[in-house]
Design a protein around this motif. Structure first.
Motif, PDB file in Angstrom:
ATOM      1  N   SER A 234      23.107  16.571 -12.305  1.00 36.67           N
ATOM      2  CA  SER A 234      22.595  15.797 -13.267  1.00 36.67           C
ATOM      3  C   SER A 234      21.800  16.490 -14.037  1.00 36.67           C
ATOM      4  O   SER A 234      21.164  17.552 -13.887  1.00 36.67           O
ATOM      5  CB  SER A 234      21.807  14.804 -12.251  1.00 36.67           C
ATOM      6  N   GLY A 235      21.351  15.870 -15.202  1.00 40.55           N
ATOM      7  CA  GLY A 235      20.672  16.423 -16.261  1.00 40.55           C
ATOM      8  C   GLY A 235      20.912  15.779 -17.528  1.00 40.55           C
ATOM      9  O   GLY A 235      21.679  14.709 -17.463  1.00 40.55           O
ATOM     10  N   THR A 236      20.748  16.533 -18.694  1.00 39.42           N
ATOM     11  CA  THR A 236      21.089  16.001 -19.911  1.00 39.42           C
ATOM     12  C   THR A 236      22.691  16.139 -20.242  1.00 39.42           C
ATOM     13  O   THR A 236      22.982  17.346 -19.565  1.00 39.42           O
ATOM     14  CB  THR A 236      20.318  15.950 -21.087  1.00 39.42           C
TER      15      THR A 236
ATOM     16  N   GLY B 120      21.914   3.282  -4.845  1.00 41.75           N
ATOM     17  CA  GLY B 120      22.181   4.469  -4.655  1.00 41.75           C
ATOM     18  C   GLY B 120      22.064   4.536  -3.013  1.00 41.75           C
ATOM     19  O   GLY B 120      21.243   4.069  -2.403  1.00 41.75           O
ATOM     20  N   GLY B 121      22.891   5.604  -2.266  1.00 38.79           N
ATOM     21  CA  GLY B 121      22.582   5.801  -0.878  1.00 38.79           C
ATOM     22  C   GLY B 121      21.547   6.345  -0.598  1.00 38.79           C
ATOM     23  O   GLY B 121      20.944   5.975   0.711  1.00 38.79           O
ATOM     24  N   GLU B 122      20.795   7.227  -1.373  1.00 43.87           N
ATOM     25  CA  GLU B 122      19.868   8.159  -0.825  1.00 43.87           C
ATOM     26  C   GLU B 122      18.651   7.416  -0.521  1.00 43.87           C
ATOM     27  O   GLU B 122      17.830   7.630   0.823  1.00 43.87           O
ATOM     28  CB  GLU B 122      19.222   9.118  -1.712  1.00 43.87           C
ATOM     29  N   THR B 123      18.213   6.240  -1.022  1.00 43.80           N
ATOM     30  CA  THR B 123      16.684   5.615  -0.674  1.00 43.80           C
ATOM     31  C   THR B 123      17.247   4.598   0.448  1.00 43.80           C
ATOM     32  O   THR B 123      16.290   4.659   1.285  1.00 43.80           O
ATOM     33  CB  THR B 123      16.411   4.888  -1.989  1.00 43.80           C
ATOM     34  N   LEU B 124      18.445   4.531   0.631  1.00 44.51           N
ATOM     35  CA  LEU B 124      18.600   3.499   1.820  1.00 44.51           C
ATOM     36  C   LEU B 124      18.593   4.325   3.149  1.00 44.51           C
ATOM     37  O   LEU B 124      18.005   3.680   4.010  1.00 44.51           O
ATOM     38  CB  LEU B 124      20.188   3.035   1.727  1.00 44.51           C
ATOM     39  N   VAL B 125      18.813   5.558   3.035  1.00 46.54           N
ATOM     40  CA  VAL B 125      18.755   6.441   4.148  1.00 46.54           C
ATOM     41  C   VAL B 125      17.321   6.274   4.820  1.00 46.54           C
ATOM     42  O   VAL B 125      17.035   6.138   5.897  1.00 46.54           O
ATOM     43  CB  VAL B 125      19.187   7.989   3.862  1.00 46.54           C
ATOM     44  N   SER B 126      16.430   6.518   3.662  1.00 48.95           N
ATOM     45  CA  SER B 126      14.774   6.657   4.001  1.00 48.95           C
ATOM     46  C   SER B 126      14.414   5.329   4.635  1.00 48.95           C
ATOM     47  O   SER B 126      13.430   5.503   5.466  1.00 48.95           O
ATOM     48  CB  SER B 126      14.090   7.459   2.985  1.00 48.95           C
ATOM     49  N   ARG B 127      15.016   4.401   4.227  1.00 46.32           N
ATOM     50  CA  ARG B 127      14.713   2.859   4.735  1.00 46.32           C
ATOM     51  C   ARG B 127      14.725   2.854   6.137  1.00 46.32           C
ATOM     52  O   ARG B 127      14.081   2.631   6.711  1.00 46.32           O
ATOM     53  CB  ARG B 127      15.474   1.988   4.087  1.00 46.32           C
ATOM     54  N   LEU B 206      17.248  19.281  -4.624  1.00 37.95           N
ATOM     55  CA  LEU B 206      17.813  20.320  -3.680  1.00 37.95           C
ATOM     56  C   LEU B 206      18.777  19.774  -2.967  1.00 37.95           C
ATOM     57  O   LEU B 206      19.890  20.802  -3.107  1.00 37.95           O
ATOM     58  CB  LEU B 206      16.824  20.573  -2.622  1.00 37.95           C
ATOM     59  N   ALA B 207      19.027  18.700  -2.816  1.00 37.66           N
ATOM     60  CA  ALA B 207      20.350  18.147  -2.066  1.00 37.66           C
ATOM     61  C   ALA B 207      21.551  18.372  -3.184  1.00 37.66           C
ATOM     62  O   ALA B 207      22.682  18.916  -2.821  1.00 37.66           O
ATOM     63  CB  ALA B 207      20.248  16.816  -1.879  1.00 37.66           C
ATOM     64  N   GLU B 208      21.230  18.102  -4.471  1.00 41.43           N
ATOM     65  CA  GLU B 208      22.538  18.202  -5.440  1.00 41.43           C
ATOM     66  C   GLU B 208      22.793  19.420  -5.411  1.00 41.43           C
ATOM     67  O   GLU B 208      24.055  19.985  -5.454  1.00 41.43           O
ATOM     68  CB  GLU B 208      21.967  17.347  -6.526  1.00 41.43           C
ATOM     69  N   ARG B 209      21.729  20.474  -5.872  1.00 43.36           N
ATOM     70  CA  ARG B 209      22.255  21.987  -6.085  1.00 43.36           C
ATOM     71  C   ARG B 209      22.571  22.691  -4.705  1.00 43.36           C
ATOM     72  O   ARG B 209      23.838  23.572  -5.050  1.00 43.36           O
ATOM     73  CB  ARG B 209      21.110  22.304  -6.233  1.00 43.36           C
ATOM     74  N   THR B 210      22.079  22.266  -3.661  1.00 45.01           N
ATOM     75  CA  THR B 210      22.959  23.058  -2.434  1.00 45.01           C
ATOM     76  C   THR B 210      24.082  22.667  -1.986  1.00 45.01           C
ATOM     77  O   THR B 210      24.805  23.133  -1.580  1.00 45.01           O
ATOM     78  CB  THR B 210      21.950  22.673  -1.174  1.00 45.01           C
ATOM     79  N   SER B 211      24.544  21.428  -2.450  1.00 47.10           N
ATOM     80  CA  SER B 211      25.622  20.936  -2.228  1.00 47.10           C
ATOM     81  C   SER B 211      26.756  21.630  -2.941  1.00 47.10           C
ATOM     82  O   SER B 211      28.164  21.791  -2.873  1.00 47.10           O
ATOM     83  CB  SER B 211      25.882  19.315  -2.508  1.00 47.10           C
ATOM     84  N   ASN B 212      26.564  22.474  -4.329  1.00 46.97           N
ATOM     85  CA  ASN B 212      27.633  23.077  -4.937  1.00 46.97           C
ATOM     86  C   ASN B 212      26.906  24.536  -5.476  1.00 46.97           C
ATOM     87  O   ASN B 212      26.856  24.747  -6.786  1.00 46.97           O
ATOM     88  CB  ASN B 212      28.028  22.284  -6.098  1.00 46.97           C
TER      89      ASN B 212
END
Lengths: 390, 582
Positions: A234-236, B120-127, B206-212
Motif C-alpha cells: 500500500s502507498g501511492t 476491512g477485517g483488521e478492525t473487526l479482529v480487535s473488536r 508491519l503486518a503488510e510488510r512482514t507478509s511479503n
C-alpha cells in the motif's frame, strides 16, 4: 496450558479473512464454535492469571499487615517498658506501609522482568536468525554471461527435495521458458536465482562466476522479479512504481512505462493520478490491474535479467498477448526466464527447458523438443487441443 | 472498495444500548455480590483498624492482650477480603468478557457480507479481542461506584464525628483533587485515542510488510522500509513520551496534594490537642481516615476515566452488533427438482459505481453454462449474487418461478459447490480442507477416490504426513496449482447439486488442467454448472454461453451461436494459439 490472546487473534483473523468462503460453504455454525472455543481458551488462561494475581495481592497485603501488627504489638510492649517513646512508636507505625510500598514495587518489577524474559526470548530467536550474505565488499559489477545451473539440489525443509540434480543453461540475452507440471520446481528456480534461498549442493553461476559470491544488492538490482500474485504494498501509485528503485523518476517517465504496461488508463482514472493511494493488500484493484502495475514497475527498473513467474495468469488473452509482446519486444536483448504453461509465452521463447520432478527432462527449441521430449509433446498437444477452433 | 483510513472518529451509543450489551450474557451475579460484600467488609475492617490505632496511641501502649488479638484478627479479615475481592473481580471480569466475546463473534459470522467490504477485517479482529475486555471494566466500575459511595459515607461521617473543624478543612481539599484528576483523565483519554490510532497504523504497516519480505528483498527496498519503519516507531516514541510526561506531571501534583492532606490533620490537630479538645490518638485516627477518603476520591476519578475509555470501545462493539444480519429465518429448503436459475433485470454495485446493469440471463438446469468476458466485466460478481452473498439493487434472481430469496439461505448455499478465484484454503490438515463443509463422515477410501480424481492424491501421497499435512496460513506450503486441486477436491467431496467454478484451472499447466477438467466433466454431468471460462475449449464443451461486457449481457446462446456472432470480442478475450504452432 490453555492458549491465550495470540491464539484468539489468529483464529478470529483467519476466519474473518475467509468469511465469503465460510458463507459459501454454509459452515457458519462450525466456525462460530471454533471462535467461541478460542475465546474459551483465553478465558481459562486469564482466569489462571487472575488466581495468581489474587494470591500475589494478598501475599503483599499479608506481609504489610504482619509488619504493622508486629510493630504495634512489639512496639506497645517496648512502650510499656519505657524503652521507646510514643513518637518513635508512631513513626515506626507510619514507616511500615512505606517499606511495604517499596517492596511491592520490587515484586511488580520482578513480574515485569519475568514477562519480558519471555518476550525477549522470542525476540532473540529472530535476532539470532541467520542474515543474508550481503557480500558488500564484492565489486558492484555483475559479470555478463549465461546463467548456468550445475547439478543443483534443493529442498525447502522436511518436505523432501524439490530440485534433484538440476543442470541447464540460460543463454544470455535470450528468452528462456521453463515448463513442467505444477510443483515440478519451476518457481523454486527463480527463488534460487534471486538468492532468497541457497542450493543444498551444486552451483549457480553467471558468466562463469558463482552468484553466491556476488554483491547481493547489485545482483538483485540487476534482476526484475515478477511474481505470480503481483504483490504490491500500500502507498501511492508513484511509490509503488518506483519501489526500491535507486533514482528519481519524472512523471513523464512513469506514465510512459504505465502506457507500455497498459495501466495508464487506470491511473488516469484515479483521483490524484500518480498520487492516488493503493489500498492495503492491493485490494482496490483487480488481479490483472495489479499485474500491469508490477510490469510497469519492472519496466522502469530496466534490469538485465527478467524472472517472470506466470506473469499473465490473471489476464485475459488480449491483455496477456499484449503483455507478452511487450516483454519480448521491449526487453529484447535481455535475459528473460519465464515460468509458464501458456503456449503464448512458450512460443515466443528462444529456448525451452522442460522440468519433471526436479530434473531437466529436455532443453532446446520447440521443434527439437517436439521430436525428442515425450512430456513436452504431451504438454503442447493438450494445450493445443484446448485451444483449437471448431 | 477502498477504506477510509483518515483520522479517528469516536463512535457513540446510547445508555440503553450499553446496558443492552449485558443482555444475553450469563452474568456472574454471585461473584458480583461477593465482590460487593468483600469491598464493604474491607471498608469496615479498615475503619475499625484505624480507630483502634488511635485508641492504642491514647492508651500510651497499655493495650490489653485481648484487644491486640482483635487487632491482629482485623487485619486477617482484611487480607482475606482483599484476596477474595481481587480473585472474584478477576474471575467475574473474565466471565463477562468471555460472554461478550462469544456473543459478538456469533453475530459477526452471520452478518451480511457487504458490511465487511467497507470496514476491512483488521478492525473487526480487535473488536472481538481487545474491545470486549472493556465490558467487564464497565461493570466492575459501576459496582465499584456503589461500594465507594457507601464507604465514603461511612468514613466522612466518622471524620466529622472526630472533629468538625479539621473535617471541614479536609473536605475543602477534595474539590481540588477532583479537579486535578478530572483534567488529567481528559487529557489522558485524548492522547490514548491518538496513540491507539497510531498503533493500529503501525501494526497494519508491519503486518503488510512482514507478509511479503521477499518482495522487499528482491526490490532492494530494505533501506526504504527501514526508514519508514523508523518513522513509524519515532512517532510512537514521541507519543509515549508525551504520555509519560503527562503522567509524571500528574504524579507530582498528586504527591503535593498528598503532603498537604497529611499536614492538615496534624497541624490543625496539634492545636486542638494542645487546647485539650482532642487526644493524640484521635489525631492519628483522623489522619488514617482522611487518607482513605482521599484514596476513595481518586478511585472515583480513575473510574470515570475508565468508563469513558470503556464507552469508546463498547460503542464500537454495539455498532458492530447493529449491523444487518443475513436474511435467514423463513425459507423453504432446496429439495425440489432442479429448476432454471434466471437473472431478471438485475442491477448491482458494491459501492457507488454499478458493476452489473440490467442483467437478464438464464442458467438452464442440468446444463453447463459458461460465462465469459474481460476482466472487470462482472463475472465474479454474478457468482456472488447467485450465492446470495449480496442482494441485487434492482431486479431479482429466480429459481424457476420463485424468487431465490424465498429459500432458506443456508440450504441455498449448501446446494452450490464453489471453486473460487485464488482457492482460499483454511488452516487445518489437507483432509480437513477437502472435507470442509461436508456434514457426513468420510471414509478413507472415499477421500482417496476424490483425491485421485482431483489430482490431489499424486502430490499429497508423497508428503511425509500425507493427508494429515497441515496447511499453513494462506496455504503457502502448496503451489498455486496444488491449492486449486485441493479446492476442487473440496467441491467434489460435497457433491452439490449445482457447481460454481470461477477460473478453476487457470493456475494449472496443460497436463493437470486437462485431467482436472475431465474429472470436473464427470462431476458436471447432469448437474447445473456455471463456469467462468477463459479458454475456448471450455466454451465448446458448454451447453449455454453468456457473454458479459462491462456489466451487461452482450450475448447469450449456444456455443455455436456465440462463436459466430461475437467472434470479434471473443478472440480478444480468449486464449488463442500462436500461428506458428499449428
Amino acid at each position: 496450558m490453555p492458549r491465550g490472546g495470540a491464539f484468539l487473534v489468529q483464529t478470529i483473523a483467519g476466519r474473518i479473512r475467509n468469511l465469503p468462503l465460510i458463507k459459501s460453504f454454509a459452515t457458519e455454525k462450525k466456525e462460530e464454535e471454533k471462535g467461541v472455543a478460542a475465546a474459551g481458551e483465553l478465558y481459562k488462561a486469564n482466569v489462571q492469571f487472575q488466581y495468581i494475581q489474587g494470591v500475589l495481592v494478598s501475599y503483599l497485603f499479608v506481609t504489610e499487615a504482619v509488619g504493622i501488627v508486629a510493630a504495634v504489638i512489639w512496639g506497645s510492649m517496648l512502650l510499656r517498658n519505657g524503652e521507646i517513646t510514643l513518637e518513635a512508636w508512631l513513626a515506626f507505625f507510619l514507616f511500615v506501609p512505606m517499606v511495604n510500598n517499596v517492596l511491592r514495587q520490587f515484586s511488580a518489577l520482578w513480574t515485569s522482568v519475568k514477562e519480558l524474559q519471555g518476550r525477549a526470548a522470542r525476540m532473540s530467536g529472530i535476532m539470532d536468525a541467520p542474515q543474508e550474505e550481503q557480500n558488500s565488499s564484492a565489486p558492484a559489477d555483475i559479470p555478463a554471461g549465461d546463467v548456468a545451473f550445475r547439478d543443483v539440489h534443493f529442498g525447502y525443509g522436511e518436505s523432501g527435495e524439490v530440485l534433484s540434480g538440476l543442470s541447464f543453461t540460460i543463454p544470455r540475452g535470450k528468452a528462456t521458458a521453463t515448463v513442467g507440471v505444477s510443483g515440478s520446481g519451476k518457481t523454486t528456480i527463480l527463488k534460487l536465482l534471486e538468492r532468497l534461498y541457497s542450493p543444498t549442493s551444486g552451483s549457480i553461476q553467471v558468466g562463469g562466476k558463482e552468484i553466491a559470491g556476488l554483491n547481493l544488492h547489485s545482483w538483485r538490482d540487476s534482476i526484475s522479479y515478477v511474481t505470480q500474485d503481483a504483490a504490491v504494498f500500500s502507498g501511492t501509485v508513484r511509490e509503488c512504481l518506483t519501489y526500491g528503485l535507486p533514482r528519481q523518476f519524472g512523471d513523464g517517465e512513469l506514465m510512459e512505462a504505465a502506457k507500455l504496461a497498459g495501466i495508464d488508463g487506470y491511473i488516469a482514472q484515479q483521483p490524484g493520478g500518480l498520487d492516488a493511494p493503493l489500498a492495503i493488500w492491493g485490494s482496490g484493484m483487480s488481479g490483472g490491474q495489479r499485474q500491469r502495475l508490477v510490469i510497469a514497475r519492472e519496466l522502469l527498473k530496466g534490469a538485465d535479467i527478467l524472472l517472470l513467474d506466470e506473469p499473465t495468469s490473471a489476464l485475459d488473452a488480449e491483455a496477456a498477448a499484449a503483455v507478452s509482446d511487450t516483454f519480448y519486444t521491449r526487453f529484447h536483448g535481455r535475459t528473460i526466464v519465464t515460468v509458464t504453461h501458456e503456449l503464448n509465452f512458450i512460443a515466443g521463447a528462444d529456448k525451452i527447458i522442460v522440468l519433471n520432478q526436479g530434473k531437466v527432462e529436455g532443453q532446446g527449441s520447440h521443434e527439437e523438443l517436439m521430436k525428442s521430449c515425450e512430456s513436452y509433446r504431451k504438454l503442447v498437444e493438450e494445450q493445443s487441443y484446448q485451444e483449437v477452433f471448431a | 472498495m477502498k477504506k477510509n483510513t483518515g483520522g479517528y472518529t469516536p463512535e457513540k451509543a446510547s445508555f440503553r444500548e450499553y446496558l443492552g450489551i449485558f443482555m444475553g450474557i450469563k452474568m456472574p451475579w454471585l461473584f458480583i455480590i461477593l465482590i460487593f460484600a468483600a469491598t464493604i467488609a474491607t471498608t469496615f475492617a479498615g475503619l475499625f483498624l484505624t480507630m483502634f490505632t488511635g485508641d492504642m496511641v491514647d492508651a500510651q501502649g497499655n493495650v490489653p492482650t485481648g484487644q491486640l488479638v482483635r487487632f491482629a484478627l482485623g487485619y486477617a479479615v482484611m487480607s482475606v477480603c482483599l484476596a477474595g475481592q481481587t480473585i472474584f473481580q478477576g474471575i467475574a471480569s473474565e466471565r463477562i468478557n468471555l460472554g461478550l466475546r462469544q456473543k459478538l463473534w456469533r453475530k459477526i459470522v452471520y452478518t451480511k457480507q457487504s458490511c465487511y467490504d467497507v470496514d476491512g477485517g483488521e478492525t473487526l479482529v480487535s473488536r472481538v479481542t481487545t474491545d470486549c475486555d472493556f465490558a467487564s471494566k464497565l461493570l466492575t466500575t459501576i459496582v465499584g461506584f456503589l461500594s465507594i459511595a457507601i464507604s465514603l459515607a461511612t468514613y466522612i461521617s466518622s471524620m466529622y464525628h472526630l472533629n468538625v473543624t479539621i473535617a471541614n478543612y479536609t473536605m475543602l481539599l477534595i474539590p481540588l483533587s477532583i479537579l486535578i484528576g478530572w483534567g488529567y483523565a481528559k487529557l489522558k483519554f485524548l492522547i490514548a485515542q491518538k496513540t491507539q490510532a497510531m498503533l493500529a497504523r503501525t501494526t497494519s504497516y508491519l503486518a503488510e510488510r512482514t507478509s511479503n519480505l521477499a518482495l522487499v528483498k528482491t526490490s532492494n527496498a530494505q533501506e526504504l522500509e527501514l526508514r519508514q519503519g523508523e518513522a513509524n516507531f519515532q512517532a510512537q516514541y514521541e507519543m509515549q513520551i508525551k504520555t509519560g510526561l503527562m503522567s509524571a506531571f500528574y504524579t507530582a501534583l498528586q504527591t503535593l496534594y498528598n503532603i498537604v492532606s497529611i499536614l492538615i490533620p496534624f497541624i490543625a490537630g496539634a492545636g486542638f490537642v494542645a487546647a485539650g479538645k482532642m487526644t493524640a490518638g484521635e489525631v492519628v485516627a483522623f489522619y488514617g481516615i482522611a487518607g482513605s477518603v482521599g484514596t476513595y476520591f481518586t478511585n472515583v476519578i480513575d473510574s470515570v476515566g475508565t468508563i469513558r475509555q470503556a464507552n469508546g470501545a463498547l460503542a464500537r462493539v454495539i455498532n458492530t452488533m447493529k449491523l444487518p444480519d443475513e436474511q435467514n429465518a423463513s425459507g423453504a429448503t432446496v429439495d425440489e427438482p432442479d429448476r432454471d436459475i434466471s437473472f431478471v433485470d438485475v442491477d448491482f454495485g458494491y459501492g457507488e459505481e454499478p458493476v452489473l446493469h440490467q442483467v437478464s440471463c438464464q442458467i438452464p438446469k442440468k446444463k453447463v453454462t459458461a460465462v465469459i468476458g474481460a476482466n472487470g466485466s462482472g463475472k465474479t460478481t454474478l457468482f456472488r449474487l447467485i450465492e446470495r452473498l449480496y442482494d441485487p439493487r434492482k431486479g431479482s434472481i429466480r429459481f424457476g418461478e420463485k424468487d431465490a430469496d424465498s429459500y432458506d439461505l443456508h440450504a441455498w448455499r449448501k446446494a452450490f459447490g464453489v471453486v473460487a478465484q485464488g482457492s482460499p484454503l483454511l488452516e487445518g490438515t489437507v483432509r480437513e480442507n477437502i472435507c470442509y463443509g461436508c456434514q457426513r463422515p468420510v471414509s478413507e477410501e472415499e477421500l482417496i477416490k476424490v483425491a485421485r480424481k482431483a489430482r490431489v492424491y499424486d502430490f499429497v501421497s508423497k508428503l511425509p504426513e500425507g493427508f494429515d499435512t497441515l496447511v499453513s496460513p494462506g496455504g503457502a506450503n502448496f503451489s498455486g496449482g496444488q491449492r486449486q486441486c485441493i479446492a476442487i477436491a473440496r467441491a467434489m467431496m460435497c457433491a452439490p447439486d449445482y457447481l460454481l467454478l470461477d477460473e478453476a484451472t487457470s493456475n494449472l499447466d496443460a497436463h493437470s488442467e486437462r485431467a482436472v477438467m475431465e474429472a470436473l466433466e464427470e462431476l458436471m454431468r447432469g448437474r447445473t454448472t456455471v463456469i467462468i471460462a477463459h479458454s475456448l475449449a471450455t466454451i465448446r464443451r458448454a451447453d449455454h454461453v453468456i457473454v458479459l461486457r462491462e456489466g451487461q449481457v452482450e450475448a447469450s446462446g449456444s456455443p455455436r451461436q456465440i462463436l459466430e456472432a461475437s467472434g470479434n470480442y471473443l478472440s480478444k478475450v480468449m486464449n488463442r494459439k500462436r500461428p506458428n504452432m499449428a
